[in-house]
Design a protein around this motif. Sequence first.
Motif, mmCIF file in Angstrom:
data_model
loop_
_atom_site.group_PDB
_atom_site.id
_atom_site.type_symbol
_atom_site.label_atom_id
_atom_site.label_comp_id
_atom_site.label_asym_id
_atom_site.label_seq_id
_atom_site.Cartn_x
_atom_site.Cartn_y
_atom_site.Cartn_z
ATOM 1 N N LEU A 1 3.507 10.132 -9.613
ATOM 2 C CA LEU A 1 3.199 10.160 -11.042
ATOM 3 C C LEU A 1 1.993 11.019 -11.375
ATOM 4 O O LEU A 1 1.978 11.710 -12.396
ATOM 5 C CB LEU A 1 2.956 8.729 -11.540
ATOM 6 N N PHE A 2 0.962 10.960 -10.535
ATOM 7 C CA PHE A 2 -0.306 11.618 -10.862
ATOM 8 C C PHE A 2 -0.661 12.752 -9.904
ATOM 9 O O PHE A 2 -1.654 13.447 -10.129
ATOM 10 C CB PHE A 2 -1.436 10.595 -10.888
ATOM 11 N N GLY A 3 0.084 12.889 -8.827
ATOM 12 C CA GLY A 3 -0.188 13.982 -7.905
ATOM 13 C C GLY A 3 -1.261 13.712 -6.888
ATOM 14 O O GLY A 3 -1.597 14.591 -6.090
ATOM 15 N N TRP A 4 -1.838 12.505 -6.866
ATOM 16 C CA TRP A 4 -2.824 12.153 -5.842
ATOM 17 C C TRP A 4 -2.840 10.636 -5.683
ATOM 18 O O TRP A 4 -2.311 9.899 -6.509
ATOM 19 C CB TRP A 4 -4.217 12.681 -6.200
ATOM 20 N N TYR B 1 0.835 -1.204 0.000
ATOM 21 C CA TYR B 1 0.000 0.000 0.000
ATOM 22 C C TYR B 1 0.869 1.254 0.000
ATOM 23 O O TYR B 1 0.592 2.218 -0.729
ATOM 24 C CB TYR B 1 -0.923 -0.017 1.220
ATOM 25 N N THR B 2 1.929 1.243 0.818
ATOM 26 C CA THR B 2 2.816 2.402 0.873
ATOM 27 C C THR B 2 3.475 2.657 -0.475
ATOM 28 O O THR B 2 3.594 3.815 -0.920
ATOM 29 C CB THR B 2 3.890 2.187 1.946
ATOM 30 N N GLY B 3 3.910 1.590 -1.153
ATOM 31 C CA GLY B 3 4.521 1.753 -2.464
ATOM 32 C C GLY B 3 3.556 2.347 -3.483
ATOM 33 O O GLY B 3 3.918 3.261 -4.242
ATOM 34 N N LEU B 4 2.318 1.843 -3.507
ATOM 35 C CA LEU B 4 1.338 2.381 -4.445
ATOM 36 C C LEU B 4 0.938 3.807 -4.081
ATOM 37 O O LEU B 4 0.669 4.634 -4.967
ATOM 38 C CB LEU B 4 0.101 1.474 -4.461
ATOM 39 N N TYR B 5 0.896 4.091 -2.787
ATOM 40 C CA TYR B 5 0.565 5.451 -2.345
ATOM 41 C C TYR B 5 1.614 6.445 -2.829
ATOM 42 O O TYR B 5 1.289 7.517 -3.381
ATOM 43 C CB TYR B 5 0.461 5.461 -0.821
ATOM 44 N N MET B 6 2.864 6.107 -2.655
ATOM 45 C CA MET B 6 3.950 7.009 -3.071
ATOM 46 C C MET B 6 4.037 7.097 -4.590
ATOM 47 O O MET B 6 4.280 8.180 -5.150
ATOM 48 C CB MET B 6 5.273 6.519 -2.483
ATOM 49 N N LEU B 7 3.824 5.974 -5.272
ATOM 50 C CA LEU B 7 3.905 5.992 -6.734
ATOM 51 C C LEU B 7 2.774 6.817 -7.339
ATOM 52 O O LEU B 7 2.981 7.582 -8.295
ATOM 53 C CB LEU B 7 3.851 4.557 -7.258
ATOM 54 N N GLY B 8 1.576 6.676 -6.792
ATOM 55 C CA GLY B 8 0.457 7.461 -7.310
ATOM 56 C C GLY B 8 0.632 8.942 -7.093
ATOM 57 O O GLY B 8 0.331 9.757 -7.984
ATOM 58 N N ASN B 9 1.133 9.325 -5.922
ATOM 59 C CA ASN B 9 1.353 10.741 -5.662
ATOM 60 C C ASN B 9 2.502 11.294 -6.498
ATOM 61 O O ASN B 9 2.491 12.480 -6.891
ATOM 62 C CB ASN B 9 1.647 10.958 -4.174
#
Length: 235
Positions: free
Chosen positions: A130-133, A120-128
């Motif tokens: 690449l996409f800003g949220w 979850y932490t990896g996807l949270y950081m990657l989404g923020n």
Amino acid sequence: MGAAANNHEEESNPLIPAAVAAAPADEKPPQAPAPEAAKCYADGVPVVMGEPVSAHAFGGLPRESWNSGILSCLGRNDEFCSSDVEVCLLGTVAPCVLYGSNVERLAAGQGTFANSCLPYTGLYMLGNYLFGWNCLAPWFSHPTRTAIRRRYNLEGNFEAFARQCGCCGSLVEDEERREHLEAVCDLATHYLCHPCALCQEGRELRRRVPHPGFNNGHSVFVMMPPMEQTMGRGM
């Protein structure tokens, strides 16, 4: 002579009951009716012969409401009020920790926290980045909401909407189609109100499931060593 001797031996055999020996060869002895499956409930989940009933078997039972609303940020004023405040803080500051704790309670086993929190932490950081949220972690976390709803037979967002508006009665009665729509609503809830959805799931689980790290809620007997004793000479 041989056939008569065999018949006489069967009639005189003490291991064969008289009723069975006298019955014709083509007639089967009566059999006792099969007992019905014993039904009971364990933590609110119907159980048949020791096995939990699958999710689709809840169709005849009325679905329950969630213990708190999705916008009830601080929870309810009950014995879990301090835990609700903790859930609210975790959902705001560290949603990865709250999600890992929810999965750990739902799985009722130790060791699942890291397996859920780290991805979850990896996807949270990657989404923020690449996409800003946070647009990737909700896709990863929404199946937990579906699992909670199915395990405890909770009312979904689509059914609640249909009940309040008085529409879509045929879709609600169709169990398979309703479940597909509820899964879509679970995904939409996590995308549109992700922190609130995590907090609602955390409040629900903390009221139903003890933390697996606390010995599954069982009391622990602790033996204290005896105090030091001294011997003195009497007067």
